[in-house]
Structures are given as C-alpha cells and as structure tokens.
Enzyme design. Structure first.
Site, short mmCIF file in Angstrom:
data_model
loop_
_atom_site.label_atom_id
_atom_site.label_comp_id
_atom_site.label_asym_id
_atom_site.label_seq_id
_atom_site.Cartn_x
_atom_site.Cartn_y
_atom_site.Cartn_z
N VAL A 10 52.20 51.31 84.53
CA VAL A 10 53.27 50.46 85.05
C VAL A 10 54.62 51.18 84.92
O VAL A 10 55.57 50.87 85.65
CB VAL A 10 53.29 49.11 84.30
N CYS A 11 54.71 52.15 84.05
CA CYS A 11 55.97 52.86 83.77
C CYS A 11 56.17 53.99 84.77
O CYS A 11 55.33 54.88 84.89
CB CYS A 11 55.91 53.42 82.35
#
Length: 115
Positions: A10-11
C-alpha cells in the site's frame, strides 16, 4: 545475490523501492510484514543489521505511535518492540537487507547501499 525487502504494497515508497530493486537486477524475497507480522527476536536481529534502535525505525506518521504513548521520552526499547510486534504497521518501511547490510530505504535510493 540474496536481497530481502520488508514491504507494504500500500506504501508508494515501498512499491517504488521494489521496482528500483528489480531495475537494478535484484530479485528480492518479498516479506509483506503486515500479513506475516514480526517477532521480537526478528526485529532485534534486524536492528543489529541496521545499526539502529527501535525508536529509529518507529513509524511516527499516523496517530498510532502517539496514541500508544511511544513518542514520550523514556519509553523503553522493549516497550517499543512489543508494540511493533502487536502492531506491525509501527515499523518504518521499506527495509531492504542485502549482502552489504540493511537499510531503511528512505529515500528510495538508499537500497543501493546494501547491494
């Protein structure tokens, strides 16, 4: 060459680091630590490789570290590690381990230091 990335998909920084590793010819072992979690021993070993303290890799972005009181002066390394085991998101990302050591790849280009 064995390379491991402790990755959060997600980063965006983690995704960009993974992409940069591939562009550099590395085929890293990908550990999605939010799924697998951490053990205290694993974090202690990683910290030795990083030559950092638990506070150094404590992710302070977001409210959780503050809510847990981890940002206060005098909080012990053990307390921070225990919180990281309970809440894996508290570990800064991405961490890359390669033949020359380990780094928190912020900025992304730092990954090259360990290849």
């Amino acid at each position: 060459m064995t390379v491991t990335i402790f990755h959060n998909p997600v980063c965006s920084t983690s995704r960009k680091t993974l992409e940069a590793l591939g562009a550099a010819g590395a085929k890293p072992v990908i550990v999605e630590y939010l799924k697998t979690g951490w053990t205290k021993l694993q974090l202690q070993d990683l910290l030795k490789q990083l030559k950092l303290t638990p506070r150094d890799i404590l992710r302070t972005k977001g409210a959780l570290a503050g809510e847990l009181g981890l940002l206060e002066d005098g909080v012990s390394d053990d307390r921070i590690l225990d919180a990281m085991v309970e809440h894996p998101v508290l570990v800064e990302r991405p961490i890359v381990v390669g033949p020359k050591g380990a780094v928190v790849a912020r900025p992304i280009e730092r990954f090259a230091e360990v290849l």
